[in-house]
Design a protein around this motif. Structure first.
Motif, PDB file in Angstrom:
ATOM      1  N   ASP A 151     -73.811 -67.771  42.789  1.00 41.52           N
ATOM      2  CA  ASP A 151     -74.649 -68.307  43.866  1.00 41.52           C
ATOM      3  C   ASP A 151     -75.513 -67.208  44.479  1.00 41.52           C
ATOM      4  OD1 ASP A 151     -73.740 -70.895  43.566  1.00 41.52           O
ATOM      5  OD2 ASP A 151     -72.276 -70.778  45.197  1.00 41.52           O
ATOM      6  N   ILE A 152     -74.951 -65.997  44.570  1.00 46.31           N
ATOM      7  CA  ILE A 152     -75.719 -64.858  45.081  1.00 46.31           C
ATOM      8  C   ILE A 152     -76.816 -64.474  44.094  1.00 46.31           C
ATOM      9  CG2 ILE A 152     -75.582 -62.396  45.678  1.00 46.31           C
ATOM     10  CD1 ILE A 152     -72.738 -62.977  46.743  1.00 46.31           C
ATOM     11  N   VAL A 153     -76.470 -64.461  42.808  1.00 49.39           N
ATOM     12  CA  VAL A 153     -77.460 -64.156  41.773  1.00 49.39           C
ATOM     13  C   VAL A 153     -78.628 -65.127  41.852  1.00 49.39           C
ATOM     14  CG1 VAL A 153     -77.888 -64.123  39.282  1.00 49.39           C
ATOM     15  CG2 VAL A 153     -75.807 -63.076  40.209  1.00 49.39           C
ATOM     16  N   GLU A 154     -78.338 -66.391  42.067  1.00 52.58           N
ATOM     17  CA  GLU A 154     -79.358 -67.441  42.101  1.00 52.58           C
ATOM     18  C   GLU A 154     -80.029 -67.582  43.466  1.00 52.58           C
ATOM     19  OE1 GLU A 154     -77.698 -70.545  38.714  1.00 52.58           O
ATOM     20  OE2 GLU A 154     -77.097 -70.836  40.801  1.00 52.58           O
ATOM     21  N   SER A 155     -79.692 -66.671  44.403  1.00 58.10           N
ATOM     22  CA  SER A 155     -80.282 -66.687  45.760  1.00 58.10           C
ATOM     23  C   SER A 155     -79.917 -67.955  46.537  1.00 58.10           C
ATOM     24  CB  SER A 155     -81.810 -66.543  45.702  1.00 58.10           C
ATOM     25  OG  SER A 155     -82.177 -65.327  45.114  1.00 58.10           O
ATOM     26  N   LYS A 156     -78.813 -68.577  46.192  1.00 60.85           N
ATOM     27  CA  LYS A 156     -78.358 -69.750  46.929  1.00 60.85           C
ATOM     28  C   LYS A 156     -77.615 -69.358  48.202  1.00 60.85           C
ATOM     29  CE  LYS A 156     -77.965 -72.810  42.916  1.00 60.85           C
ATOM     30  NZ  LYS A 156     -77.035 -73.574  42.035  1.00 60.85           N
ATOM     31  N   THR A 157     -77.161 -68.112  48.258  1.00 60.51           N
ATOM     32  CA  THR A 157     -76.453 -67.595  49.428  1.00 60.51           C
ATOM     33  C   THR A 157     -77.408 -66.740  50.229  1.00 60.51           C
ATOM     34  OG1 THR A 157     -74.364 -67.564  48.196  1.00 60.51           O
ATOM     35  CG2 THR A 157     -74.464 -66.265  50.224  1.00 60.51           C
ATOM     36  N   GLU A 158     -77.561 -67.065  51.503  1.00 62.32           N
ATOM     37  CA  GLU A 158     -78.470 -66.313  52.356  1.00 62.32           C
ATOM     38  C   GLU A 158     -77.775 -65.041  52.849  1.00 62.32           C
ATOM     39  OE1 GLU A 158     -81.102 -66.886  56.454  1.00 62.32           O
ATOM     40  OE2 GLU A 158     -80.368 -68.643  55.356  1.00 62.32           O
ATOM     41  N   ILE A 159     -78.387 -63.899  52.561  1.00 62.29           N
ATOM     42  CA  ILE A 159     -77.817 -62.604  52.935  1.00 62.29           C
ATOM     43  C   ILE A 159     -78.857 -61.828  53.745  1.00 62.29           C
ATOM     44  CG2 ILE A 159     -76.830 -60.435  52.087  1.00 62.29           C
ATOM     45  CD1 ILE A 159     -76.114 -61.970  49.496  1.00 62.29           C
ATOM     46  N   PRO A 160     -78.536 -61.420  54.963  1.00 60.57           N
ATOM     47  CA  PRO A 160     -79.490 -60.642  55.762  1.00 60.57           C
ATOM     48  C   PRO A 160     -79.955 -59.399  55.015  1.00 60.57           C
ATOM     49  CG  PRO A 160     -77.662 -61.364  57.138  1.00 60.57           C
ATOM     50  CD  PRO A 160     -77.305 -61.714  55.708  1.00 60.57           C
ATOM     51  N   ALA A 161     -81.216 -59.049  55.180  1.00 60.56           N
ATOM     52  CA  ALA A 161     -81.835 -57.978  54.408  1.00 60.56           C
ATOM     53  C   ALA A 161     -81.142 -56.634  54.581  1.00 60.56           C
ATOM     54  CB  ALA A 161     -83.313 -57.857  54.790  1.00 60.56           C
ATOM     55  N   GLU A 162     -80.519 -56.406  55.729  1.00 60.32           N
ATOM     56  CA  GLU A 162     -79.917 -55.096  55.991  1.00 60.32           C
ATOM     57  C   GLU A 162     -78.560 -54.915  55.311  1.00 60.32           C
ATOM     58  OE1 GLU A 162     -78.793 -57.710  59.607  1.00 60.32           O
ATOM     59  OE2 GLU A 162     -80.500 -57.438  58.233  1.00 60.32           O
ATOM     60  N   HIS A 163     -77.991 -55.964  54.756  1.00 58.99           N
ATOM     61  CA  HIS A 163     -76.662 -55.869  54.149  1.00 58.99           C
ATOM     62  C   HIS A 163     -76.768 -55.544  52.664  1.00 58.99           C
ATOM     63  CE1 HIS A 163     -75.157 -58.749  57.522  1.00 58.99           C
ATOM     64  NE2 HIS A 163     -75.232 -57.499  57.931  1.00 58.99           N
ATOM     65  N   PHE A 164     -76.130 -54.460  52.254  1.00 60.23           N
ATOM     66  CA  PHE A 164     -76.144 -54.096  50.835  1.00 60.23           C
ATOM     67  C   PHE A 164     -74.744 -54.077  50.240  1.00 60.23           C
ATOM     68  CE2 PHE A 164     -74.870 -49.985  52.349  1.00 60.23           C
ATOM     69  CZ  PHE A 164     -74.243 -49.377  51.270  1.00 60.23           C
ATOM     70  N   PHE A 165     -73.706 -53.807  51.067  1.00 64.30           N
ATOM     71  CA  PHE A 165     -72.324 -53.838  50.603  1.00 64.30           C
ATOM     72  C   PHE A 165     -71.727 -55.134  51.112  1.00 64.30           C
ATOM     73  CE2 PHE A 165     -67.901 -51.590  50.962  1.00 64.30           C
ATOM     74  CZ  PHE A 165     -67.494 -52.184  49.779  1.00 64.30           C
ATOM     75  N   ILE A 166     -71.483 -56.063  50.188  1.00 64.08           N
ATOM     76  CA  ILE A 166     -71.065 -57.404  50.563  1.00 64.08           C
ATOM     77  C   ILE A 166     -69.852 -57.834  49.745  1.00 64.08           C
ATOM     78  CG2 ILE A 166     -73.406 -58.118  51.242  1.00 64.08           C
ATOM     79  CD1 ILE A 166     -73.681 -59.453  48.479  1.00 64.08           C
ATOM     80  N   ASN A 167     -69.239 -58.936  50.167  1.00 65.59           N
ATOM     81  CA  ASN A 167     -68.166 -59.502  49.359  1.00 65.59           C
ATOM     82  C   ASN A 167     -68.714 -60.664  48.528  1.00 65.59           C
ATOM     83  OD1 ASN A 167     -68.314 -61.775  51.036  1.00 65.59           O
ATOM     84  ND2 ASN A 167     -66.444 -61.283  52.156  1.00 65.59           N
ATOM     85  N   PHE A 168     -67.859 -61.325  47.805  1.00 66.12           N
ATOM     86  CA  PHE A 168     -68.288 -62.372  46.870  1.00 66.12           C
ATOM     87  C   PHE A 168     -68.869 -63.597  47.580  1.00 66.12           C
ATOM     88  CE2 PHE A 168     -63.867 -62.931  47.933  1.00 66.12           C
ATOM     89  CZ  PHE A 168     -63.714 -64.291  48.118  1.00 66.12           C
TER      90      PHE A 168
END
Length: 234
Positions: free
Chosen positions: A210-227
């Protein structure tokens, strides 16, 4: 979407491959031998034409460079790179008994491998907002939560987080829209995680896709994230 995944024969790499092909993507599946076997071979039979197994030993730069040349020669691009191949050596070994061979081997696979993959394959990711590089990291790589153990693994993942941050700065400086993340996949039931791990690798792989497909919204400042796309303590 054309997705390169390293370490696809088993564990999380295999489950990521399953999720990708089920969603209609093509996977370039990196394995140390160019001969698929076991469950990966069976998966290829179920999804003909969607999985291309390639020899990719992340400790050998020539295999990575050769893959990049072949992809370029075929006129292909990579919309996603998932640096999944990794090892956990010296688990629970006290510092005084630590094998430096284990430390070196761990860094070769967990850190130098992703660096070399990015070196040769990042130029094949289109310069737009669709591309993504995911380096599979670990909560063990958090400086904030350093627990004084699993030295080779934890330190290599901390270094991988730093490289991910540097890579993110690089693509931004170059005006490339590629997203870059260091990602903690959770403690999952794989050969590395063990049978007592609470996480289901299939479910977590689904979240990662879902992250690969940009289905999960992630704030631009976050680079170390969980699944799940949530921020991890650096």
């Amino acid at each position: 979407m054309n997705i390169l995944i390293t370490g696809t024969n088993r564990g999380l790499g295999y489950e990521l491959t399953v999720q990708a092909v089920e969603r209609g993507h093509k996977v370039i599946a990196g394995v140390r031998s160019s001969r698929p076997e076991g469950q990966l071979l069976e998966l290829m039979g179920r999804y003909p034409g969607q999985i291309e197994v390639v020899e990719l030993d992340v400790t050998k730069e020539d295999t990575i460079a050769r893959l990049a040349e072949n992809i370029k020669a075929q006129g292909q691009v990579l919309e996603a790179i998932i640096n999944n191949a990794g090892v956990l050596l010296g688990r629970g070994v006290p510092l005084e008994d630590l094998s430096m061979d284990d430390v070196v081997r761990t860094f070769q696979i967990n850190l130098f491998g992703p660096i070399m993959v990015a070196k040769h394959l990042l130029p094949l990711v289109p310069k737009n907002n669709s591309g993504v590089v995911i380096n599979i990291s670990s909560e063990a790589g958090s400086l904030t939560n350093a627990y004084g153990g699993d030295y080779p693994y934890a330190i290599s993942k901390t270094a991988l987080n730093m490289f991910s941050k540097q890579l993110r700065a690089l693509v931004k400086k170059q005006g490339i829209g590629t997203r870059v993340f260091a990602l903690h996949p959770g403690w999952i039931r794989t050969d590395m995680g063990g049978d007592k791990a609470p996480g289901d690798p299939r479910e977590n792989a689904r979240n990662i896709m879902d992250i690969v497909e940009s289905k999960t919204e992630i704030p631009a400042e976050h680079f170390f994230i969980n699944f799940k796309g949530e921020p991890m303590p650096i």
